[in-house]
Design a protein around this motif. Structure first.
Motif, PDB file in Angstrom:
ATOM      1  N   LEU A  40      53.253  22.257  16.030  1.00 37.28           N
ATOM      2  CA  LEU A  40      53.284  22.354  17.482  1.00 37.28           C
ATOM      3  C   LEU A  40      53.635  21.013  18.103  1.00 37.28           C
ATOM      4  CD1 LEU A  40      52.818  23.905  20.091  1.00 37.28           C
ATOM      5  CD2 LEU A  40      50.373  23.441  19.869  1.00 37.28           C
ATOM      6  N   LEU A  41      53.099  19.936  17.555  1.00 39.10           N
ATOM      7  CA  LEU A  41      53.409  18.602  18.067  1.00 39.10           C
ATOM      8  C   LEU A  41      54.886  18.277  17.873  1.00 39.10           C
ATOM      9  CD1 LEU A  41      52.336  15.978  19.280  1.00 39.10           C
ATOM     10  CD2 LEU A  41      51.828  15.193  16.962  1.00 39.10           C
ATOM     11  N   ILE A  42      55.456  18.671  16.739  1.00 37.42           N
ATOM     12  CA  ILE A  42      56.884  18.427  16.484  1.00 37.42           C
ATOM     13  C   ILE A  42      57.743  19.180  17.494  1.00 37.42           C
ATOM     14  CG2 ILE A  42      58.756  18.803  14.831  1.00 37.42           C
ATOM     15  CD1 ILE A  42      56.750  18.287  12.603  1.00 37.42           C
ATOM     16  N   VAL A  43      57.391  20.437  17.753  1.00 33.25           N
ATOM     17  CA  VAL A  43      58.151  21.239  18.723  1.00 33.25           C
ATOM     18  C   VAL A  43      58.119  20.583  20.099  1.00 33.25           C
ATOM     19  CG1 VAL A  43      58.206  23.441  19.938  1.00 33.25           C
ATOM     20  CG2 VAL A  43      57.840  23.393  17.480  1.00 33.25           C
ATOM     21  N   ILE A  44      56.939  20.141  20.526  1.00 34.41           N
ATOM     22  CA  ILE A  44      56.809  19.515  21.834  1.00 34.41           C
ATOM     23  C   ILE A  44      57.634  18.232  21.910  1.00 34.41           C
ATOM     24  CG2 ILE A  44      55.186  18.397  23.410  1.00 34.41           C
ATOM     25  CD1 ILE A  44      53.058  20.344  22.445  1.00 34.41           C
ATOM     26  N   LEU A  45      57.595  17.424  20.862  1.00 35.68           N
ATOM     27  CA  LEU A  45      58.342  16.168  20.860  1.00 35.68           C
ATOM     28  C   LEU A  45      59.842  16.410  20.874  1.00 35.68           C
ATOM     29  CD1 LEU A  45      56.257  14.001  18.338  1.00 35.68           C
ATOM     30  CD2 LEU A  45      56.312  13.841  20.832  1.00 35.68           C
ATOM     31  N   VAL A  46      60.309  17.417  20.136  1.00 38.09           N
ATOM     32  CA  VAL A  46      61.750  17.716  20.100  1.00 38.09           C
ATOM     33  C   VAL A  46      62.251  18.118  21.479  1.00 38.09           C
ATOM     34  CG1 VAL A  46      63.466  19.340  19.217  1.00 38.09           C
ATOM     35  CG2 VAL A  46      61.850  18.288  17.655  1.00 38.09           C
ATOM     36  N   PHE A  47      61.548  19.027  22.131  1.00 34.81           N
ATOM     37  CA  PHE A  47      62.003  19.483  23.438  1.00 34.81           C
ATOM     38  C   PHE A  47      61.817  18.409  24.502  1.00 34.81           C
ATOM     39  CE2 PHE A  47      61.947  23.574  21.360  1.00 34.81           C
ATOM     40  CZ  PHE A  47      62.990  24.250  21.983  1.00 34.81           C
TER      41      PHE A  47
END
Length: 320
Positions: free
Chosen positions: A24-31
């Motif tokens: 979830l943290l990776i998804v947030i950082l990517v977007f």
């Protein structure tokens, strides 16, 4: 330290995990990186098109980020209670703590935080995750938790979702999460397709793609809501009872599905009612389209290194 029926009693070292999972943290950082990159180039867009592209891109990124992020969120069904409960097996010691139950599409997360955190000469701060997605062994994870001697409230809540539990909710929650996750991935694919079609622009098919995106997002909500027909066992911790309700991920997904449906209907309505206005809106350059409609003169580029020949420079002679 001795074992009692395979359970390691008392005195385990607390395990603390962040409230936000790594995926979830990776998804947030990517977007967030994509949004920041767009904001950097935004000053280069002139005129009213700047605000049009700001709203369009950020809204689209929000929809895509939400569809992906809720896969890894444990906030689909949540419950929290403050209670005075037993802490360890085979002990009369009790602690004051906040107990949280967070159910997601891929598993259940149980948190235990002391109030205050330091009690019984220990740091009471646990956040344990038990996965039930296909390919994972929920019962094995629960057995491992028993062997590690996790606190009673954590084991009590985790046991309610085991396949052998008298509650009988494991299969329903697992299947509901599986189908909700599958429909969300389909919605994400159609979200990508809608962005491509609206950028070409092909508003008719782009609007249809948005409608399908919203429909599958709502299908995921309905799939998870099917668990409401299953009565969850009474969850009593000490003198308090823990009750669950739909969490933030559930309501945000519902709102996103409705938003995509409204956007799709708006695009299709404008396509049939005022197609020229819709094309102008999607292109984001009103002046450019107006100049083309008025038949403005073509742009002529002159190269100073080469002589330009005009009609006045040409002399035509005929010898009779």
């Amino acid at each position: 330290m001795t074992l009692w029926n395979g359970v390691l009693p008392f005195y385990p070292q607390p395990r603390h995990a962040a409230g936000i999972s790594v995926p979830l943290l990776i998804v947030i950082l990517v977007f967030l990186a994509l949004a920041a990159s767009f904001l950097l180039i935004l000053p280069g867009i002139r005129g009213h098109s700047r605000w049009f592209w700001l709203v369009r891109v950020l809204l689209s990124l929000f929809i895509g980020a939400e569809i992906v992020a809720v896969h890894f969120s444990a906030e689909w069904s949540v419950g929290r209670v403050s209670t005075n409960t037993s802490y360890k097996a085979f002990s009369a010691a009790r602690v004051r703590a906040h107990v949280g139950l967070h159910v997601g599409l891929e598993g259940v997360n149980v948190s235990l935080t002391g109030n205050p955190v330091q009690q019984l000469n220990e740091t009471i701060d646990y956040n344990e995750q038990f996965i039930w997605r296909f390919g994972e062994n929920y019962a094995g994870a629960y057995t491992e938790a028993l062997q590690k001697g996790l606190p009673d409230p954590v084991l009590y809540l985790a046991e309610k979702f085991t396949p052998s539990s008298p509650c009988g909710v494991y299969r329903q929650y697992r299947l509901a999460g599986h189908y909700a996750s599958a429909t969300l991935w389909v919605a994400f694919c159609f979200w990508l397709l809608s962005n491509v079609l609206l950028s070409m622009p092909v508003p008719h098919y782009g609007g249809l793609a948005l409608l399908i995106t919203g429909a599958f997002a709502l299908f995921s909500v309905f799939a998870f809501a099917s668990i409401s027909s299953v009565s969850l066992c009474q969850l009593r911790l000490g003198s308090s009872e823990l009750t669950t309700h739909y969490g933030a991920a559930f309501w945000i997904t519902l709102a996103t599905g409705i938003l995509c449906l409204l956007l799709g209907v708006a695009v299709l309505s404008l396509h049939y009612a005022r197609p020229s206005a819709l094309r102008t809106f999607l292109d984001g350059s009103v002046k450019g389209l107006e100049s083309q409609a008025k038949g403005s003169s073509p742009l002529i580029l002159n190269n100073p290194l080469h002589k330009q020949f005009w009609a006045s420079d040409l002399t035509i002679s005929t010898n009779l």
